[in-house]
Structure formats: C-alpha cells, structure tokens
Design an enzyme around this catalytic site. Structure first.
Site, PDB file in Angstrom:
ATOM      1  N   LYS B  95     -18.456  13.032   5.435  1.00 49.88           N
ATOM      2  CA  LYS B  95     -17.665  12.171   4.549  1.00 49.88           C
ATOM      3  C   LYS B  95     -18.549  10.951   4.277  1.00 49.88           C
ATOM      4  CE  LYS B  95     -13.683   9.321   3.876  1.00 49.88           C
ATOM      5  NZ  LYS B  95     -12.780   8.393   4.547  1.00 49.88           N
ATOM      6  N   ALA B 182      -7.250   7.013   1.575  1.00 51.73           N
ATOM      7  CA  ALA B 182      -7.040   5.565   1.681  1.00 51.73           C
ATOM      8  C   ALA B 182      -5.796   5.101   0.923  1.00 51.73           C
ATOM      9  CB  ALA B 182      -8.245   4.780   1.183  1.00 51.73           C
ATOM     10  N   GLY B 183      -5.051   4.259   1.594  1.00 50.63           N
ATOM     11  CA  GLY B 183      -3.865   3.670   0.983  1.00 50.63           C
ATOM     12  C   GLY B 183      -2.577   4.439   1.243  1.00 50.63           C
ATOM     13  N   ASN B 204      -4.955   7.934   7.973  1.00 49.86           N
ATOM     14  CA  ASN B 204      -5.347   7.423   9.291  1.00 49.86           C
ATOM     15  C   ASN B 204      -4.407   6.311   9.747  1.00 49.86           C
ATOM     16  OD1 ASN B 204      -6.578   6.672  11.639  1.00 49.86           O
ATOM     17  ND2 ASN B 204      -8.488   6.004  10.745  1.00 49.86           N
ATOM     18  N   THR B 205      -4.526   5.130   9.108  1.00 47.05           N
ATOM     19  CA  THR B 205      -3.767   3.963   9.586  1.00 47.05           C
ATOM     20  C   THR B 205      -2.281   4.259   9.747  1.00 47.05           C
ATOM     21  OG1 THR B 205      -5.338   2.528   8.449  1.00 47.05           O
ATOM     22  CG2 THR B 205      -3.261   1.529   9.106  1.00 47.05           C
TER      23      THR B 205
END
Lengths: 391, 261
Positions: B95, B182-183, B204-205
């Site tokens: 990645k 992301a996001g 992830n987060t």
C-alpha cells in the site's frame, strides 16, 4: 522550504501584557464557543487558557481526550533521554547545569555514549533523545555527528536536545541520522528571559526563538518546542506556544511538531520558581494546546510524578519518557552501583523503569509504542543498500 | 468475489492495524471483521524481528499482509521502504502512501504517481493511497497500479465519503479495483461506499478506537456485505418526486407493441 531570512518572515512574540489582556478578558461564553468551534483561532486558545476556563476543566479534558483518541488512537509513544554531557558555558538561574553550580562535570566519550545507548536498547527503547548542556567548543557538531553515526543503526529514531545550531549544522546532523530536534524557549517573556539568563550565548533571546525554524529548514522531520513552566505566566506562555506552533506550521508544512511542558524541578543551585504552576494549571495548558492543534505531539516527561502521568494517559499527551536519568553516564552507574547519580540536570519525578511505565500504560487500556519510525526513511549516504530480490 | 492482481478475496473489508489498545485486541478485531487483507505500517513493525508484537498476532496463512509506507514524505523514501518491506517480509504487495504533510496526511499526487511507476517496474503490486481525483486514478492505473485507493475524507476524521462525486467517477472509469480508504467512520459510511460500487473499503480508526473494537469490526463486516449486496441487486435512483410503487408507465411501456413506426 525556506528559512526565515528577514524580519518580515520571522516569528515575533507579542509582549506578555498584550497576551495577558487576551486571556484575562475571556468569559465562560468564549470558552464554550471555543469548544464548539471546528478550527480554533488564537482568541479561542486564549479563552481555553483563561481563568474563566479553570472551572470547566472536566469539559476541556473530555474534548482533549476525544480529539487525542481520534487522531492518535489508544497508543502512547515511549522514549528515553541519554545525557551526553553536563558541561555548560551558560549561567541560567534555574538550571542545574548552570556554569555557576559546583557539580561533577563530565562529557561522555564516544565509547561511553555507545555503552549508555546499548543499555537503553537492551531495555527496549528504540527512540532516544540525546541531551547535553550547552558547551559548543566541547560539544560541537563533530561530536554529535560522530555519535549519530555510531548509534543510528541500532535505533529507529534519534533526536537531539542540545545548544542551538545553525541550519547547515542541522543539515549535517540530519544526514548523519538525527531526525528530530527539541529546543525550548524556556520562557517567551523577553523581560523574564533577560532576568534568568545571566551570561553565555543563551542570553540571545532571538537566536533561540529562531532555532526551531532553522532546524525545520534543514529538513528535520520533527521539531519540538516548549516553555519551562515556573518562570513566567503560564497562560501567556501557552498562548505564545500556540502562536509559535501556528507560525511554524504555516512556514514548514512538511515538519512534524511536538510541544513539551517541563515544569521546574528541584535542581542544583538555590533557584525557586518565579511562579507556581500547579498540576491543574499544567493540565489546563495541555488540554488547551490539544484542542487548539489536534495533531501536535504532546510530551509529558518523567519530570512529573507517576500518579499524575498515569492520570493523564489518553487525555492529551501522546509521548512519555520512561526510566530516565538526567546525569551523563547515569544508566551505566545504575548498572554498576545502584541509584546514585552525580551531576543531574534535575531530579526526576517518576522513577519507574520502562517495563513499569509500559505496564501502567497497558493497565489504562493503551498500547505503549516503542517504535514509530524507521531509519530507512532517511537518505543516509553510506547506508547499506537494501537488497532487491531477483525477479 | 474481489480479485486484485489475480488474487481472489472473499471479504471486501480491508483493515488497518494502527491505533489499537493492544496487539491482542487488534487480532481479535481483525478476526471478527472477516478481513483477509490487513495493512501494516512499516514504521511500527520491526521486520527483522519475528517476535515483533504486531507480526506475531497476524496469521499470515489466512491474512494477506499489505505493508504500507506510512511516514514517507516523497517518492524516494517510499521506494526505499518498499524494497525493505519486500526483502524482510517476502511480499511484493504494497500500500503506497506518500504523505508529506504530517498534519493532514493527505497524499502527494505527483510523488505517488512517480513512486507507482518505479515500483511497478520493480515488480511490486502497488495499491496507491490517493486523493479522490479521477484523472490521477486513471494515470495510476495506466502506470500499472493493481488497485486505486481514493480517500473518502482525510485519515482519522470519521467524516465518511465526503468525496462521493469524485469516487463515483473513479469507480465508473476504473478497470482496476477501487478501494475507498480513509475517512470511513461508521458502518453506514462503508455501506454507502459499497452501494456506490466500490470494490472494497479500508477501515482503521473507526474500529480501533471504538468502545468495543471487536463488535465494531463485526458491524463493519455486516455493513460491507449489505452495501455490496445492495449494489449487486441494483439500487433505485433517488428522485425528488413521489412515484407509485406499481407505476402505470410500466404497464404502458409493456403495451406499446401496437404502435407503428
């Protein structure tokens, strides 16, 4: 990236009377407005640092924790300082290393520095911060470069906290494997600065103030700033830190920034703090900076006591030192004869080992991170080429 | 079935390994997510140490290991790191992240393209993290990227697919899989990306910092599956006007055979 070259591009600190006016006029409504705002202005930081916000500390803590968790997750980075020398040509009223103090002085040889580093490596540290007093003749860039070349293969990241250098010198150290520079203004209040810096090159307030920009201009990955709490009004120091940070962000967008919050600790000499900064004040300062800049690394060192450090886990700070000794050669002394250290800069508040600090971090539901960098990121000229497997 | 570089994946949920409270919790969340593709930041792992905490918690037999170049500020650094990853881990999957601004971690389009071109030449299977720019997606695809990974919103913001319009164009044009990265802050965001036709999402987060990461991982698994199911079933177009569920037009259309010419 460009280095500040003229007064127009230099960061300047408003005088503390102006800053004090900003923080003292803030109301509870201003604090609430700051907490609601997506992108904070400097007036919002003033509100968060104000006496009006003191009664709202739990709200500040909750918001600081929310932002910290979102941006950094449930992790805390760990590092250790390695004191290279306590030689110092400056006379600073507050510092244990001040040339006035009669302490045992020494400078580690390259072999001794390597031995100290090896002890830290075996204890599990992968980030180390090389620290020294300010004695440019004895602790010049040649010495620092030689140490970096010896240590860089064994650590994920090496940082320095030494005398201010010029841009070319920082570039040399970066090429040798140093990735981060910490340099604290001590106090942003020029009047107090002049009062506590009695002689030596450190008396030059402006040269020191421009040091973070010189380090960033040299390509350093990370630059740490801070104020020594106990010298001047902490609310104004916080506001000056915020202004400095915002200025650095605008001019050096590729650089990662951190802020430290060292409170004056007992040290050699008879200096008493000029202002009293309580743990509640320190917490308010940390929460305010976190809310103002969600992405800045915030460092809480072993100057603070274990009870306080454990309590602050996850609330704002993102990096902790551990198992620290502030005397050159202190780790080897530990190994040889117990806890007696000659020539400390100050006495630490948290005496736990790295294992004990990591265990406390885990107990709080956080992951202690010892490696968060890799030397492969650097363009090290004589680095062994990474093998490329055959296709 | 999702296929990237001729490798089939039955799960369309990719997960990250950062920000978890412990490696043990990370492993349990990954298991609950059903993800087969897991991205790992090289800056966090000691590739030369088989006892590294993250590595020992990942079952490389069932999980596809996707090293990322998080922390690289330019193409040169990303390429160096990619070579290190391949030499140490034995995978040529990567990645690619080139993020010169440590604050926003937004990807550098110029150096991402440059690094992709170089790494593809060196035999890497490159999945570049990119801004949701349709032309850049095409350029990366032409450079040999095995998939493209446009962001829904800046990393760690939980803002969802703020770039929906551009991501739709990327999906429409791409001949390689599109992974929205992301996001993604909630299972509904993941479902939305999948309903739009994304081939996969990376989270992830939102999982790592959830109150119960294992349960949140399960929720994302279900959302991704639901979103994909809806996309494949064929979603109706939104309309500002009400329409009857048994419209007359259908009957009319079916009965227009009598018309001449």
């Amino acid at each position: 990236m460009t280095a500040p070259s003229s007064p127009q591009t230099r960061f300047t600190v408003p005088d503390f009377a102006t800053l004090k006016g900003l923080v003292s006029q803030a109301t509870v409504d201003d604090v609430q407005a700051a907490l609601r705002r997506e992108h904070l202005r400097i007036e919002d930081l003033a509100a968060l640092l104000s006496p009006a916000a003191e009664t709202m500390l739990p709200l500040l803590a909750a918001e600081s924790r929310r932002i910290t968790t979102l941006r950094f997750g449930r992790t805390t980075q760990i590092y250790a300082p390695l004191y290279l020398s306590n030689l110092c040509t400056n006379r600073c009223a507050y510092c244990g290393f001040s040339a006035d103090n009669r302490i045992a002085r020494r400078k580690l040889s390259l072999e001794e520095a390597e031995a100290e580093a090896e002890i830290l490596r075996k204890r599990g540290f992968q980030h180390i911060l090389l620290v020294s007093g300010e004695a440019p003749a004895a602790l010049g860039v040649d010495y620092l470069e030689a140490i970096a070349l010896r240590l860089r293969d064994r650590f994920a990241a090496l940082s320095i906290e030494v005398q201010p250098l010029n841009t070319e010198e920082y570039a040399r150290l970066f090429a040798a494997g140093i990735t981060a520079v910490a340099v604290y203004q001590e106090t942003y209040d020029r009047r107090v600065y002049d009062k506590v810096h009695l002689s030596g090159r450190k008396c030059d307030y402006d040269y020191r103030l421009e040091t973070p920009a010189r380090a960033a201009a040299a390509g350093m990955r990370e630059v740490g700033i801070g104020a020594l709490l106990g010298l001047a009004d902490w609310r104004c120091e916080g506001l000056a830190l915020g202004l400095h940070l915002a200025w650095l962000r605008k001019h050096f967008w590729k650089t990662n920034f951190t802020v430290s919050f060292p409170r004056l600790r007992p040290a050699a000499g008879s200096f008493e703090p000029l202002v009293h900064v309580t743990e509640a004040h320190l917490s308010q300062l940390i929460f305010a900076l976190r809310i103002f800049d969600p992405d800045v690394g915030l460092i809480l060192s072993t100057r603070e006591e274990e009870r306080y450090r454990d309590g602050m886990l996850g609330l704002g700070p993102t990096r902790y030192s551990a198992g620290s000794c502030t005397a050159p050669g202190g780790y080897s002394q530990d190994e040889e004869k117990g806890d007696h250290h000659d020539g400390e800069q100050f006495s630490v508040g948290d005496h736990r080992s790295i294992g004990e600090v990591c265990a406390a971090i885990r107990r709080k539901g956080f992951d202690p991170v010892c490696k968060d960098w890799d030397r492969e990121f650097q363009h090290l000229e004589d680095q062994e080429p990474v093998p490329v497997p055959a296709e | 079935m999702l296929t990237i570089a001729e490798t089939p994946f039955s799960s369309r949920l990719f997960v990250g390994t950062g920000k978890f409270a412990s490696s043990e919790l990370m492993a349990r969340a990954i298991e609950a997510s059903g993800a087969q593709m897991v991205t790992v930041a090289l800056r966090r792992v000691d590739l030369n140490n088989p006892q590294d905490d993250i590595m020992t918690h990942l079952d490389r037999d069932t999980i596809h290991f996707l090293p990322n170049t998080s922390g690289a500020r330019n193409a040169e650094e990303a390429v160096r790191l990619a070579r290190l990853a391949r030499a140490a881990s034995g995978t040529n999957w990567l990645k690619l992240e080139v993020t010169p601004d440590p604050r926003t971690l937004l990807p550098d389009p110029v150096d991402t393209l440059k690094a992709t071109e170089q790494l593809v030449k060196e035999g890497f299977i490159v999945l570049p993290y990119m801004n949701a720019d349709p032309i850049l997606a095409l350029r990366l695809q032409d450079a040999g990227a095995a998939a493209v990974m446009p962001l829904g919103a800046p990393i760690g913001t939980n803002l969802g697919v703020q770039t929906a319009l551009q991501v739709e164009i990327i999906i429409e044009q791409a001949r390689v899989p599109v992974v929205v990265d992301a996001g993604i802050g909630a299972p509904s965001h993941a479902a939305q990306a999948m309903e739009m036709g994304a081939d996969a999402v990376l989270v992830n987060t939102a999982i790592a910092v959830a109150g119960d990461p294992v349960r949140m991982a399960r929720a994302f698994k279900a959302a991704v599956e639901a979103g994909r199911e809806a996309y494949e079933a064929g979603l109706g177009r939104p309309s500002r006007q009400a329409s009857a569920s048994s419209p007359q037009e259908g009957m009319l259309t079916e009965n227009l055979d009598f018309l001449q010419g």
